[in-house]
Design a protein around this motif. Sequence first.
Motif, PDB file in Angstrom:
ATOM      1  N   LEU A  79       0.838  -1.200   0.000  1.00  0.00           N
ATOM      2  CA  LEU A  79       0.000   0.000   0.000  1.00  0.00           C
ATOM      3  C   LEU A  79       0.877   1.256   0.000  1.00  0.00           C
ATOM      4  N   GLN A  80       0.319   2.279  -0.615  1.00  0.00           N
ATOM      5  CA  GLN A  80       1.007   3.573  -0.590  1.00  0.00           C
ATOM      6  C   GLN A  80       0.980   4.151   0.826  1.00  0.00           C
ATOM      7  N   ARG A  81       2.048   4.876   1.210  1.00  0.00           N
ATOM      8  CA  ARG A  81       2.207   5.541   2.512  1.00  0.00           C
ATOM      9  C   ARG A  81       2.393   4.552   3.664  1.00  0.00           C
ATOM     10  N   ILE A  82       2.586   3.253   3.377  1.00  0.00           N
ATOM     11  CA  ILE A  82       2.770   2.253   4.434  1.00  0.00           C
ATOM     12  C   ILE A  82       4.178   1.688   4.256  1.00  0.00           C
ATOM     13  N   ILE A  94      -0.102   6.792  13.384  1.00  0.00           N
ATOM     14  CA  ILE A  94      -0.825   7.195  12.169  1.00  0.00           C
ATOM     15  C   ILE A  94      -1.793   8.308  12.551  1.00  0.00           C
ATOM     16  N   THR A  95      -1.564   9.518  12.016  1.00  0.00           N
ATOM     17  CA  THR A  95      -2.392  10.678  12.334  1.00  0.00           C
ATOM     18  C   THR A  95      -3.512  10.829  11.324  1.00  0.00           C
ATOM     19  N   GLY A  96      -4.400  11.781  11.631  1.00  0.00           N
ATOM     20  CA  GLY A  96      -5.527  12.027  10.729  1.00  0.00           C
ATOM     21  C   GLY A  96      -5.078  12.531   9.365  1.00  0.00           C
ATOM     22  N   LYS A  97      -4.087  13.412   9.341  1.00  0.00           N
ATOM     23  CA  LYS A  97      -3.586  13.928   8.063  1.00  0.00           C
ATOM     24  C   LYS A  97      -2.955  12.806   7.246  1.00  0.00           C
ATOM     25  N   GLN A  98      -2.220  11.897   7.918  1.00  0.00           N
ATOM     26  CA  GLN A  98      -1.641  10.764   7.208  1.00  0.00           C
ATOM     27  C   GLN A  98      -2.730   9.837   6.689  1.00  0.00           C
ATOM     28  N   MET A  99      -3.818   9.698   7.444  1.00  0.00           N
ATOM     29  CA  MET A  99      -4.940   8.854   7.018  1.00  0.00           C
ATOM     30  C   MET A  99      -5.576   9.393   5.749  1.00  0.00           C
ATOM     31  N   GLU A 100      -5.728  10.702   5.665  1.00  0.00           N
ATOM     32  CA  GLU A 100      -6.334  11.317   4.483  1.00  0.00           C
ATOM     33  C   GLU A 100      -5.474  11.098   3.255  1.00  0.00           C
ATOM     34  N   SER A 101      -4.167  11.315   3.364  1.00  0.00           N
ATOM     35  CA  SER A 101      -3.296  11.087   2.221  1.00  0.00           C
ATOM     36  C   SER A 101      -3.226   9.610   1.863  1.00  0.00           C
ATOM     37  N   PHE A 102      -3.362   8.717   2.862  1.00  0.00           N
ATOM     38  CA  PHE A 102      -3.351   7.270   2.596  1.00  0.00           C
ATOM     39  C   PHE A 102      -4.548   6.864   1.748  1.00  0.00           C
ATOM     40  N   LEU A 103      -5.728   7.387   2.070  1.00  0.00           N
ATOM     41  CA  LEU A 103      -6.929   7.043   1.299  1.00  0.00           C
ATOM     42  C   LEU A 103      -6.820   7.551  -0.128  1.00  0.00           C
ATOM     43  N   LYS A 104      -6.363   8.796  -0.291  1.00  0.00           N
ATOM     44  CA  LYS A 104      -6.244   9.357  -1.635  1.00  0.00           C
ATOM     45  C   LYS A 104      -5.299   8.558  -2.504  1.00  0.00           C
ATOM     46  N   ALA A 105      -4.235   8.031  -1.897  1.00  0.00           N
ATOM     47  CA  ALA A 105      -3.210   7.357  -2.679  1.00  0.00           C
ATOM     48  C   ALA A 105      -3.549   5.922  -3.017  1.00  0.00           C
TER      49      ALA A 105
END
Length: 597
Positions: free
Chosen positions: A539-542, A572-583
């Motif tokens: 997965l991206q960002r992981i 894992i923060t909220g901002k990181q969660m948002e970028s994770f979903l988009k990617a």
Amino acid sequence: MDSCSLEIANWRNHQETLKYQFDAFYGERSTQQDIYAGSVQPILRHLLEGQNASVLAYGPTGAGKTHTMLGSPEQPGVIPRALMDLLQLTREEGAEGRPWALSVTMSYLEIYQEKVLDLLDPASGDLVIREDCRGTILIPGLTQKPITSFADFERHFLPASRNRTVGATRLNQRSSRSHAVLLVKVDQRERLAPFRQREGKLYLIDLAGSEDNRRTGNKGLRLKESGAINTSLFVLGKVVDALNQGLPRVPYRDSKLTRLLQDSLGGSAHSILIANIAPERRFYLDTVSALNFAARSKEVINRPFTNESLQPYVLGPVKLSQKELLGPPEAKRARGPEEEEIGSPEPMAAPASASQKLSPLQKLSSMDPAMLERLLSLDRLLASQGSQGAPLLSTPKRERMVLMKTVEEKDLEIERLKTKQKELEAKMLAQKAEEKENHCPTMLRPLSHRTVTGAKPLKKAVVMPLQLIQEQAASPNAEIHILKNKGRKRKLESLDALEPEEKAEDCWELQISPELLAHGRQKILDLLNEGSARDLRSLQRIGPKKAQLIVGWRELHGPFSQVEDLERVEGITGKQMESFLKANILGLAAGQRCGPS
């Protein structure tokens, strides 16, 4: 050995001797008069030719340098004898009827611990050494006393000598603790044309002696003074060596003494070095050192020249009439209407005075009176020789009028071009405003200079998976846009046959359907609940660390109920969660990793 050579034992090999050859050697029976008449007196004549001269006394402490330079009332030294003869020469050469007028001034200073002190004015403090544009060494603020007789010299010199720093050591009860420099300047001015000026300087220098502190027993202040003296003499030796070797850099600036002696060593002065030696066994090393320095100094080459300049002859003020002081427009207004009608307009009419031949383009009142008088004299000289006047001093009226007319035409042409440029700029601004109102793109026309506008906000485009686009393209009602990269330009294409205007409007308004979004979220949730750490790293960002955290959290708390539960995982923060979903949503929905191509 004789009057020009001496021999001394070699301390390295007692079977050999060291021989030195000099211009003159004065033994124990020589008198002060012998030294002065044999070596110093011949160089005084050079001062009257506008050249510089210097006499230096060098040697170890207690060798008799100050006695050689000053002497005693019974046996005067170099300084009083040189001043007495120099003043006599200036009186003879500057007498009435001779072509030159001479004047003599004196200055007296000492260099004490690298400070330049004025002995004629001790309160002046440390002075600086400067160099003018011609390379002449000078000391701003140094006192200069005019002298016309030897009595004047004694009146200034004797009190100043008492201001010199002296101290007692084991070798000398009145040891000089500073380098003393007597500067005598001879100025000459020619009484008749071409009014030349000459300047000659005589440096009479009594150097402080080099000291061996083991024999002198110096302590405290005396030790500090001895260190400053030895350092300056060491730099003096370096300067002599650099001059003999022809090095590109001569370290004159490393010491105040060598900086002041720049003219005397390798400069423009006739220099005499008097090396005082002590013929005693305990001073053997000092004697050898002084003789070696004198032998090296003898190889230095000086290049004397005459310091001569021309003095501009100052004329008296010139009286001008009112018409000469006024320029052409003011003179025309000053004349009455009757004079204007009677006056001849042609420039060939004979002028009333020679000054009227000068160019009327410049006001005579703004000129220097001496320069104006010279111009008038030149004009009168040309007129007396039958010339029509210098062309540079008189401008014909017809040529002047043509020149002024050409200048006016050029100014009008420049104004017309500026007006035309402003009209074009206003027209282009109006055209731009009209384009913004109509929202229709038009071709830009070339302008004289480009106007800079603010940057437009960038539009966002959503990249869709290729497999999903192919599936939706198979349906008859599908309307999908693809963003392709061709070189440096991006071009929009449509799979459907759409109008060009509609494509330009809707190409950036792509949206994801709810079914596609839900499918992607489900894929991510399945991978979070069932995938290993290696599968999670796809997965991206992981990365490896976050993958291990997700697996550990799943083992402790059970499977994830929704994708947003990832926020509970530590790190894992909220901002990181948002970028994770988009990617990751789009890529996993299409069954492949959505990474950068």
